[in-house]
Design an enzyme around this catalytic site. Structure first.
Site, short mmCIF file in Angstrom:
data_model
loop_
_atom_site.label_atom_id
_atom_site.label_comp_id
_atom_site.label_asym_id
_atom_site.label_seq_id
_atom_site.Cartn_x
_atom_site.Cartn_y
_atom_site.Cartn_z
N SER A 266 0.83 -1.21 0.00
CA SER A 266 0.00 0.00 0.00
C SER A 266 0.85 1.26 0.00
O SER A 266 1.73 1.42 0.84
CB SER A 266 -0.89 0.04 1.24
OG SER A 266 -1.76 -1.05 1.24
N HIS B 86 -3.78 0.42 -4.85
CA HIS B 86 -3.18 -0.71 -5.54
C HIS B 86 -3.65 -0.68 -6.98
O HIS B 86 -4.85 -0.78 -7.25
CB HIS B 86 -3.61 -2.02 -4.89
CG HIS B 86 -3.09 -2.20 -3.51
ND1 HIS B 86 -1.99 -2.97 -3.24
CD2 HIS B 86 -3.49 -1.69 -2.34
CE1 HIS B 86 -1.75 -2.93 -1.95
NE2 HIS B 86 -2.65 -2.16 -1.37
N HIS C 293 -5.43 -9.20 -1.12
CA HIS C 293 -5.47 -9.35 0.34
C HIS C 293 -6.59 -10.30 0.74
O HIS C 293 -7.67 -10.30 0.15
CB HIS C 293 -5.73 -7.99 1.00
CG HIS C 293 -4.68 -6.97 0.75
ND1 HIS C 293 -4.72 -6.12 -0.33
CD2 HIS C 293 -3.56 -6.66 1.45
CE1 HIS C 293 -3.66 -5.32 -0.29
NE2 HIS C 293 -2.94 -5.63 0.77
N TYR D 231 -8.39 -9.93 3.32
CA TYR D 231 -9.55 -9.17 3.81
C TYR D 231 -10.48 -8.72 2.69
O TYR D 231 -11.63 -8.36 2.92
CB TYR D 231 -9.12 -7.96 4.66
CG TYR D 231 -8.35 -6.89 3.91
CD1 TYR D 231 -8.97 -6.03 3.01
CD2 TYR D 231 -6.98 -6.74 4.12
CE1 TYR D 231 -8.26 -5.05 2.34
CE2 TYR D 231 -6.26 -5.77 3.46
CZ TYR D 231 -6.90 -4.93 2.57
OH TYR D 231 -6.18 -3.99 1.90
N GLU D 232 -9.99 -8.76 1.46
CA GLU D 232 -10.84 -8.37 0.33
C GLU D 232 -11.86 -9.47 0.01
O GLU D 232 -12.77 -9.24 -0.77
CB GLU D 232 -9.99 -8.10 -0.90
CG GLU D 232 -9.14 -6.84 -0.77
CD GLU D 232 -8.23 -6.65 -1.97
OE1 GLU D 232 -8.65 -5.98 -2.94
OE2 GLU D 232 -7.10 -7.17 -1.96
N ALA E 120 2.83 -2.01 3.93
CA ALA E 120 2.69 -0.92 4.89
C ALA E 120 2.37 -1.60 6.22
O ALA E 120 1.62 -2.57 6.25
CB ALA E 120 1.57 0.01 4.49
N MET F 290 -1.50 -6.58 7.22
CA MET F 290 -2.56 -7.48 6.74
C MET F 290 -2.17 -8.24 5.49
O MET F 290 -3.04 -8.61 4.69
CB MET F 290 -3.84 -6.66 6.47
CG MET F 290 -4.31 -5.81 7.64
SD MET F 290 -5.69 -4.77 7.18
CE MET F 290 -5.76 -3.65 8.59
N SER F 291 -0.88 -8.46 5.30
CA SER F 291 -0.47 -9.13 4.06
C SER F 291 0.83 -9.90 4.26
O SER F 291 1.18 -10.25 5.38
CB SER F 291 -0.27 -8.07 2.96
OG SER F 291 0.85 -7.26 3.25
N ASN G 88 2.54 4.08 10.62
CA ASN G 88 1.85 4.61 11.81
C ASN G 88 2.28 3.79 13.03
O ASN G 88 2.85 2.71 12.89
CB ASN G 88 0.33 4.50 11.63
CG ASN G 88 -0.11 3.06 11.35
OD1 ASN G 88 -0.01 2.60 10.20
ND2 ASN G 88 -0.54 2.37 12.36
N HIS H 100 -6.65 4.96 6.75
CA HIS H 100 -5.99 4.49 5.52
C HIS H 100 -5.28 5.62 4.79
O HIS H 100 -4.22 5.41 4.20
CB HIS H 100 -7.03 3.81 4.62
CG HIS H 100 -6.44 3.14 3.42
ND1 HIS H 100 -5.50 2.12 3.52
CD2 HIS H 100 -6.65 3.34 2.09
CE1 HIS H 100 -5.17 1.74 2.29
NE2 HIS H 100 -5.84 2.45 1.41
N1 HPA Z 1 -2.35 -2.36 11.50
C1 HPA Z 1 -2.54 -3.26 10.51
N2 HPA Z 1 -2.19 -3.05 9.27
C2 HPA Z 1 -1.59 -1.89 8.97
C3 HPA Z 1 -1.34 -0.90 9.94
C4 HPA Z 1 -1.74 -1.15 11.28
O1 HPA Z 1 -1.57 -0.34 12.19
N3 HPA Z 1 -0.74 0.14 9.30
C5 HPA Z 1 -0.62 -0.23 8.00
N4 HPA Z 1 -1.13 -1.45 7.79
#
Ligand code: HPA
Length: 286
Positions: free
Chosen positions: A29, A60, A82, A84-85, A112, A223-224, A247, A259
């Site tokens: 991402s 993406h 992903h 989650y998609e 990310a 998440m990947s 973050n 996001h």
């Molecule tokens: N948590 C999960 N996935 C992420 C985060 C997070 O804080 N930041 C970027 N992808």
């Protein structure tokens, strides 16, 4: 059947780009810009590649870009699938299956991620040394096809030590150049190492969950990456993982996570990220 599908996808990709490729990169991402730097590039939207799913998440592009970095042909996944998609794990890891059939030996997985360490700040990078699969599923569940790899693959060293050393060396060179040109020490200290914890998403974590993952030994959450890393190792490919820290984990600051912030931070580190990738490819690509 999935082996034949992987062969079919690989043959299609080969029909569009005939140069031998040793390394594939998956861009996470906000990190998609790297694909724009490829020379003599051929882009194939995922929906044109047999058995590939489509990418739906913002940030993406959803295409495979084949081209050269300093004359070295590579394959770049601009956007990934992903869990989650709503994709099946088979779809999430399918590009790795196709890459294996293309004869690709090295896979560089980027993402990310949220930091769980107060000294690993947003805007820095984390070299993945190991992972925790907290997605609740394993992508290799189901009947094993021995043509891909063994039923019970060893995961002692998922992330290749030699590739990690190359990253550390190249990051060091970049740091020294940055220090010579700037007084900003923070800009020089951009590479950390740590354990990546993969979660299914799509929610970001609660502060209590972040506390738990810290106790479990995670340095970053995302998440990947883990499904692809497992599939690539299953096939004997070498794996390198790099997280862009976008973050702090939930509850570590007063701010909520969104996001847009994740994407912005990705864009902010794009230059150093691209330079590091370029240098690493120069060392492993041949
Ligand atoms: N948590 C999960 N996935 C992420 C985060 C997070 O804080 N930041 C970027 N992808």
């Amino acid at each position: 059947m999935s082996y034949e599908k992987a062969v079919e996808a690989a043959e299609f990709i080969r029909s569009k780009y005939s140069k031998p490729i040793g390394t594939a990169i998956v861009l996470g991402s906000g990190l998609g810009a790297f694909a724009d730097d490829l020379e003599n590039a051929v882009s194939i939207p995922y929906e044109l590649i047999p058995h590939f799913a489509r990418s739906t998440v913002e940030g993406h592009a959803g295409q495979l870009v084949l081209g050269e970095i300093n004359g070295i042909p590579i394959a770049v996944q601009q956007g990934r699938f992903h869990y989650y998609e709503g994709y099946e794990m088979e779809q999430v890891m399918f590009p790795m299956r196709a890459f294996g059939r293309l004869g690709i030996e090295n896979v560089i997985l980027t993402n990310a991620a949220g930091s769980l360490n107060t000294d690993m700040r947003p805007g820095s990078l984390m070299l993945i040394t190991d992972h925790l699969n907290c997605m609740g599923v394993n992508p290799l569940r189901g009947k094993n096809d021995d043509r891909f790899g063994p039923r019970f693959p060893d995961m002692t060293a998922v992330y290749d030590k030699e590739l990690q050393e190359i990253v550390v060396k190249e990051a060091d060179t970049i740091s020294r150049e940055r220090l010579a040109n700037a007084t900003d020490k923070e800009a020089a200290d951009f590479l950390h190492r740590g354990v990546y914890c993969a979660l299914s998403g799509p929610t970001y974590e609660t502060p209590a969950e972040i506390h738990l993952y810290r106790l479990l030994g995670a340095d970053a959450v995302g998440m990947s990456t883990v499904p692809e890393a497992i599939a690539a190792r299953h096939q004997g490919m070498k794996v390198l993982g790099i997280s862009c820290i976008t973050n702090f984990g939930a509850g570590m600051t007063r701010e909520a996570i969104n996001h847009a912030e994740v994407m912005e931070t990705g864009a902010r580190v794009a230059e150093v990220f691209k330079e590091l990738l370029r240098r690493v490819i120069g060392r492993v690509g041949h």
